[in-house]
Design a protein around this motif. Structure first.
Motif, PDB file in Angstrom:
ATOM      1  N   SER A  76       0.839  -1.194   0.000  1.00 36.91           N
ATOM      2  CA  SER A  76       0.000   0.000   0.000  1.00 36.91           C
ATOM      3  C   SER A  76       0.881   1.254   0.000  1.00 36.91           C
ATOM      4  CB  SER A  76      -0.934   0.003   1.210  1.00 36.91           C
ATOM      5  OG  SER A  76      -0.196  -0.013   2.405  1.00 36.91           O
ATOM      6  N   ARG A 118     -12.918   1.286  -2.400  1.00 33.38           N
ATOM      7  CA  ARG A 118     -11.935   2.200  -2.975  1.00 33.38           C
ATOM      8  C   ARG A 118     -11.197   1.486  -4.093  1.00 33.38           C
ATOM      9  NH1 ARG A 118     -11.747   7.169  -3.591  1.00 33.38           N
ATOM     10  NH2 ARG A 118      -9.524   7.383  -3.325  1.00 33.38           N
ATOM     11  N   SER A 146     -14.728   0.538   4.353  1.00 34.15           N
ATOM     12  CA  SER A 146     -13.424   0.568   5.040  1.00 34.15           C
ATOM     13  C   SER A 146     -12.974   1.991   5.324  1.00 34.15           C
ATOM     14  CB  SER A 146     -12.359  -0.145   4.205  1.00 34.15           C
ATOM     15  OG  SER A 146     -12.429  -1.536   4.392  1.00 34.15           O
ATOM     16  N   GLN A 147     -13.154   2.886   4.354  1.00 33.19           N
ATOM     17  CA  GLN A 147     -12.688   4.259   4.513  1.00 33.19           C
ATOM     18  C   GLN A 147     -13.484   4.984   5.596  1.00 33.19           C
ATOM     19  OE1 GLN A 147     -13.013   2.669   1.529  1.00 33.19           O
ATOM     20  NE2 GLN A 147     -10.790   2.473   1.619  1.00 33.19           N
ATOM     21  N   TYR A 150     -12.646   2.781   9.064  1.00 28.82           N
ATOM     22  CA  TYR A 150     -11.257   2.502   9.453  1.00 28.82           C
ATOM     23  C   TYR A 150     -10.242   3.445   8.817  1.00 28.82           C
ATOM     24  CZ  TYR A 150     -13.692  -1.774  10.694  1.00 28.82           C
ATOM     25  OH  TYR A 150     -14.601  -2.665  11.203  1.00 28.82           O
ATOM     26  N   ASN A 152      -7.322   4.814   7.220  1.00 22.36           N
ATOM     27  CA  ASN A 152      -6.013   4.216   6.915  1.00 22.36           C
ATOM     28  C   ASN A 152      -5.452   3.378   8.066  1.00 22.36           C
ATOM     29  OD1 ASN A 152      -5.541   5.180   4.225  1.00 22.36           O
ATOM     30  ND2 ASN A 152      -5.329   7.222   5.090  1.00 22.36           N
ATOM     31  N   GLU A 158      -7.498  -6.758   4.984  1.00 24.85           N
ATOM     32  CA  GLU A 158      -8.703  -6.427   5.747  1.00 24.85           C
ATOM     33  C   GLU A 158      -9.622  -5.530   4.923  1.00 24.85           C
ATOM     34  OE1 GLU A 158      -8.004  -5.643  10.186  1.00 24.85           O
ATOM     35  OE2 GLU A 158      -5.991  -5.482   9.317  1.00 24.85           O
ATOM     36  N   LYS A 159      -9.013  -4.601   4.164  1.00 26.90           N
ATOM     37  CA  LYS A 159      -9.809  -3.730   3.295  1.00 26.90           C
ATOM     38  C   LYS A 159     -10.528  -4.546   2.223  1.00 26.90           C
ATOM     39  CE  LYS A 159      -7.059   0.459   3.844  1.00 26.90           C
ATOM     40  NZ  LYS A 159      -6.165   1.432   3.207  1.00 26.90           N
ATOM     41  N   ASN A 162     -13.486  -6.250   3.748  1.00 23.22           N
ATOM     42  CA  ASN A 162     -14.562  -5.291   3.989  1.00 23.22           C
ATOM     43  C   ASN A 162     -15.250  -4.871   2.695  1.00 23.22           C
ATOM     44  OD1 ASN A 162     -14.095  -5.289   6.742  1.00 23.22           O
ATOM     45  ND2 ASN A 162     -12.777  -3.478   6.677  1.00 23.22           N
ATOM     46  N   ASP A 163     -14.466  -4.764   1.613  1.00 24.77           N
ATOM     47  CA  ASP A 163     -15.037  -4.397   0.309  1.00 24.77           C
ATOM     48  C   ASP A 163     -16.056  -5.432  -0.150  1.00 24.77           C
ATOM     49  OD1 ASP A 163     -13.502  -2.095   0.165  1.00 24.77           O
ATOM     50  OD2 ASP A 163     -11.930  -3.014  -1.053  1.00 24.77           O
TER      51      ASP A 163
END
Length: 194
Positions: A76, A118, A146-147, A150, A152, A158-159, A162-163
């Motif tokens: 990332s 995202r 996620s945004q 959570y 960043n 994990e993102k 969640n997506d």
């Protein structure tokens, strides 16, 4: 019905309402970016869109011209408040999320939605499991689950999880909750930097 029709209609409706206000932001922020170091006011990055189509995502440039690309261990983008690559105006627009507002143009073009996962970099598709590839079944969002919750503070895997959770539970109520939580997170400037 919402996921396949009304979501896009609402994206267009809210984008058209926001457009005149965004032009004011463009004049103020764009001028500040340009006069600080005379470079381009936009940063255009290739991203993965719906069905894996690559599109150009628009952002206000927050870093100095020709800044090096620095990554975290999970691949990332490195993101820290004391990052020397950030300009003075760049620190401000990152904290306030104004750097993301040009994505209004991506919504109007049909590349993005107001709420959704995202968008990742094109090379990130190699990291997806078969399950995680489901995130490409919808338009990516300016903000997402996620945004909003959570920002960043969590890692890539994990993102992705969640997506997919978001995609499996898309509804008008869920989108409104994410939008309100996003506004709350931006106002409090929570988890802006890793």
């Amino acid at each position: 019905m919402y996921k396949y029709f009304f979501k896009r209609v609402s994206d267009l409706f809210f984008s058209m309402i926001a457009l005149p206000f965004w032009f004011i932001i463009l004049i103020i922020v764009g001028s500040a970016i340009y006069f600080e170091d005379k470079g381009s006011i936009f940063y255009n990055s290739p991203r993965l869109g719906k069905n894996g189509r690559i599109f150009k995502m628009y952002k206000f440039r927050s870093m100095k011209m020709n800044a090096p690309d620095i990554r975290n261990e999970d691949g990332s983008t490195f993101n820290a408040e004391d990052d020397p690559r950030l300009t003075k105006i760049g620190k401000f627009i990152r904290k306030t999320s104004l750097d993301e507002t040009p994505q209004l143009l991506n919504i109007l073009r049909g590349d993005m939605s107001l709420i959704g996962p995202r968008p990742d970099l094109p090379e990130d598709i190699k990291k997806y499991s078969a399950f995680e590839k489901n995130k490409l079944s919808v338009r990516p969002g300016v903000t997402g689950y996620s945004q909003a919750y959570y920002r960043n503070s969590i890692k890539g895997k994990e993102k992705f999880k969640n997506d997919v959770y978001y995609i499996e539970n898309i509804s008008l109520i869920f989108d409104l909750k994410i939008l309100l939580k996003t506004i709350f997170s931006v106002v409090l400037k929570k988890n802006v930097f890793k």
